[in-house]
Design a protein around this motif. Structure first.
Motif, PDB file in Angstrom:
ATOM      1  N   UNK A  50       0.715  -1.245  -0.056  1.00 33.57           N
ATOM      2  CA  UNK A  50      -0.013   0.008  -0.048  1.00 33.57           C
ATOM      3  C   UNK A  50       0.811   1.369   0.032  1.00 33.57           C
ATOM      4  N   UNK A  51       1.942   1.435   0.953  1.00 37.29           N
ATOM      5  CA  UNK A  51       2.836   2.290   0.689  1.00 37.29           C
ATOM      6  C   UNK A  51       3.395   2.646  -0.236  1.00 37.29           C
ATOM      7  N   UNK A  52       4.020   1.600  -0.979  1.00 36.40           N
ATOM      8  CA  UNK A  52       4.664   1.763  -2.397  1.00 36.40           C
ATOM      9  C   UNK A  52       3.772   2.104  -3.259  1.00 36.40           C
ATOM     10  N   UNK A  53       2.403   2.045  -3.481  1.00 36.92           N
ATOM     11  CA  UNK A  53       1.743   2.305  -4.475  1.00 36.92           C
ATOM     12  C   UNK A  53       1.136   3.811  -4.056  1.00 36.92           C
ATOM     13  N   UNK A  54       1.161   4.068  -2.792  1.00 38.07           N
ATOM     14  CA  UNK A  54       0.919   5.497  -2.317  1.00 38.07           C
ATOM     15  C   UNK A  54       1.939   6.410  -2.854  1.00 38.07           C
ATOM     16  N   UNK A  55       3.200   5.899  -2.728  1.00 36.80           N
ATOM     17  CA  UNK A  55       4.141   6.561  -3.297  1.00 36.80           C
ATOM     18  C   UNK A  55       4.111   6.786  -4.955  1.00 36.80           C
ATOM     19  N   UNK A  56       3.980   5.618  -5.479  1.00 35.99           N
ATOM     20  CA  UNK A  56       3.777   6.066  -7.200  1.00 35.99           C
ATOM     21  C   UNK A  56       2.945   6.849  -7.627  1.00 35.99           C
ATOM     22  N   UNK A  57       1.482   6.679  -6.874  1.00 37.70           N
ATOM     23  CA  UNK A  57       0.477   7.681  -7.116  1.00 37.70           C
ATOM     24  C   UNK A  57       0.687   9.146  -6.803  1.00 37.70           C
ATOM     25  N   UNK A  58       1.570   9.247  -5.612  1.00 35.97           N
ATOM     26  CA  UNK A  58       1.932  10.715  -5.372  1.00 35.97           C
ATOM     27  C   UNK A  58       2.959  11.252  -6.610  1.00 35.97           C
ATOM     28  N   UNK A 246      -5.864  -7.625  -3.690  1.00 38.33           N
ATOM     29  CA  UNK A 246      -5.192  -6.605  -4.583  1.00 38.33           C
ATOM     30  C   UNK A 246      -6.438  -5.583  -4.439  1.00 38.33           C
ATOM     31  N   UNK A 247      -7.654  -5.774  -4.349  1.00 41.10           N
ATOM     32  CA  UNK A 247      -8.520  -4.631  -4.428  1.00 41.10           C
ATOM     33  C   UNK A 247      -8.412  -3.943  -3.000  1.00 41.10           C
ATOM     34  N   UNK A 248      -8.242  -4.723  -2.013  1.00 44.39           N
ATOM     35  CA  UNK A 248      -8.031  -4.117  -0.463  1.00 44.39           C
ATOM     36  C   UNK A 248      -6.874  -3.311  -0.439  1.00 44.39           C
ATOM     37  N   UNK A 249      -5.818  -3.524  -1.267  1.00 42.68           N
ATOM     38  CA  UNK A 249      -4.502  -2.719  -1.251  1.00 42.68           C
ATOM     39  C   UNK A 249      -4.916  -1.658  -2.034  1.00 42.68           C
ATOM     40  N   UNK A 250      -5.562  -1.801  -3.093  1.00 50.29           N
ATOM     41  CA  UNK A 250      -5.765  -0.442  -3.860  1.00 50.29           C
ATOM     42  C   UNK A 250      -6.763   0.571  -3.202  1.00 50.29           C
ATOM     43  N   UNK A 251      -7.595   0.177  -2.665  1.00 45.72           N
ATOM     44  CA  UNK A 251      -8.763   0.890  -1.973  1.00 45.72           C
ATOM     45  C   UNK A 251      -7.854   1.580  -0.816  1.00 45.72           C
TER      46      UNK A 251
END
Length: 338
Positions: A50-58, A246-251
Motif C-alpha cells: 500500500x505504501x509503495x502504491x501511494x508513493x507511485x500515485x503521489x 489486490x482490491x483491498x490494497x488498491x482501496x
C-alpha cells in the motif's frame, strides 16, 4: 486548480464523501479477505505494498502538477535527495503510526474487545485537543460537544456484546491501558503533526506525501521482517494474494491519498468524522453482505454519529491554512455567536 488557492466547499465535500465511501468499501473488502479467503495473506506485506502504491500515485500527481518530467525530476531531487532534514521531518508520522499500530495490537491482546473499542475511540477527542494545542486553533463549545458525541456514537456502533464463553488468556489490563493511552496519543499527535507540516509551508502536497511514504516504506518493510520474516521468506512476499486482496490494497492506497487531501483542505477532526461515517456505512454493508444483525445500540450509535457530524458542520473557519492566534480569538467569538 492551483494547490494553494482556497478550495470551494463543494470540493471539500467531494473529498470527504469519496474518502468516506472508499474507507467503507475498504472495511467490507478487508473483512471479506480475512474471513472467506483460504490461503491467508500476510497483512504486513499488504501494508507495505500500500505504501509503495501511494508513493507511485503521489509521483504521478506531482508529474501532473509540475507539468513535465524534467520539472517533476528537479522537484524530487531538490525536495527529497537534497533535503534530508525535510525527509526526517516527515518520517516522524510514519514512525509514530508504526508505534500506534503496535500499541493497538498490545492493547487488544491485553483488554477485552469491548473495553478496547471504547477506550480506543478517545483518539477522536485527543485529535481535537492536539489540533487546539499544536495549531492554536479554537473549537466552539458546540464543536467540542459534537466531538465527544461522535466518540460515544462510534463506541455504540462498534459495540459487540461480550461472548459468554470465557477464554482463559493471560491478560494484563494495566499494560493494555498503558498501550491504549500511547496509541491514542500517537494517533492524535501524528495526524496533527502531518497537518501542521502540510499547512505551515507552501511545499506541494504531493512532495510532502512522497517524503512521508518513502519513510513509510522503510518502516513497513521492517515490520514485515520483524513480524512475518521467516514465513515470508518461506512462502513468498505475495503469498495468498487474490484479486480481492489486490482490491483491498488498491482501496487503502487511494483512500490514503484522499485522506491527505482532506487533511490539507479541511482538518484532522473532519477526517475523524469521515472515518466514523465510514464505520456506519461499512456495518450497514456487512448486514447486506454477511448477514450481520443490526442491534438497537448500533442504530443509536449511528444516529449519534450522524447528528454529531451535522453539529460539527463544515468548518466555520478556513482550515486550509494555519492562522495567527490573534485571528483565532476573533474566530472564537464568531464561532460562539454562530
Amino acid at each position: 486548480m492551483g494547490m494553494y488557492e482556497s478550495v470551494s466547499v463543494v470540493f471539500k465535500i467531494y473529498c470527504l464523501t469519496v474518502m468516506t465511501l472508499i474507507a467503507a468499501a475498504y472495511t467490507v473488502a478487508l473483512r471479506y479477505t480475512r474471513t472467506v479467503s483460504s490461503d491467508l495473506y500476510f497483512s504486513t506485506t499488504a501494508v507495505c505494498v500500500t505504501e509503495i502504491i501511494k508513493l507511485l500515485l503521489s509521483l504521478g500527481m506531482l508529474l501532473r502538477e509540475t507539468g513535465g518530467l524534467g520539472r517533476c525530476r528537479s522537484a524530487v531531487v531538490s525536495h527529497i535527495f537534497k533535503s534530508p532534514v525535510e525527509l526526517l521531518k516527515l518520517s516522524v508520522p510514519s514512525v509514530v503510526y508504526a508505534i500506534q499500530n503496535n500499541m493497538a495490537f498490545v492493547a487488544l491482546s491485553n483488554l477485552d474487545a469491548a473495553v478496547y473499542q471504547v477506550t480506543y475511540q478517545l483518539k477522536i477527542p485527543c485529535t481535537a485537543l492536539c489540533t487546539v494545542l499544536m495549531l492554536s486553533r479554537s473549537l466552539s463549545r458546540l464543536q467540542w460537544f459534537s466531538v465527544f458525541m461522535l466518540c460515544g456514537g462510534v463506541t455504540l456502533v462498534q459495540w459487540t456484546p461480550p461472548l459468554s464463553t470465557k477464554v482463559q488468556v493471560e491478560q494484563n489490563p494495566f499494560l493494555g491501558f498503558v498501550a491504549i493511552a500511547v496509541a491514542v496519543l500517537c494517533s492524535g499527535f501524528a495526524g496533527v503533526y502531518f497537518e501542521k507540516v502540510l499547512k505551515s509551508s507552501d511545499t506541494s502536497l504531493w512532495v510532502r506525501n512522497i517524503q512521508m511514504y518513502l519513510s513509510g516504506i522503510v518502516v513497513t518493510l521492517i515490520g514485515v521482517f520483524m513480524t512475518d520474516g521467516a514465513q515470508v521468506l518461506e512462502k513468498g512476499f505475495f503469498y495468498g494474494y487474490t484479486p480481492w486482496v489486490c482490491l483491498v490494497v488498491f482501496l487503502a492506497s487511494v483512500g490514503g491519498m484522499y485522506t491527505s487531501v482532506v487533511v490539507k483542505y479541511t482538518d484532522n477532526i473532519m477526517k475523524g468524522f469521515s472515518a466514523a461515517a465510514a464505520i456506519v456505512l461499512s456495518t450497514v454493508a456487512s448486514v447486506v453482505l454477511f448477514g450481520l444483525q443490526i442491534t438497537a445500540t448500533f442504530l443509536t450509535g449511528a444516529l449519534l454519529v450522524c447528528v454529531s457530524i451535522y453539529l460539527y458542520g463544515l468548518p466555520k473557519q478556513d482550515t486550509s491554512r494555519l492562522q495567527k492566534p490573534s485571528a483565532d480569538r476573533e474566530d472564537k467569538q464568531k464561532l460562539i455567536s454562530v
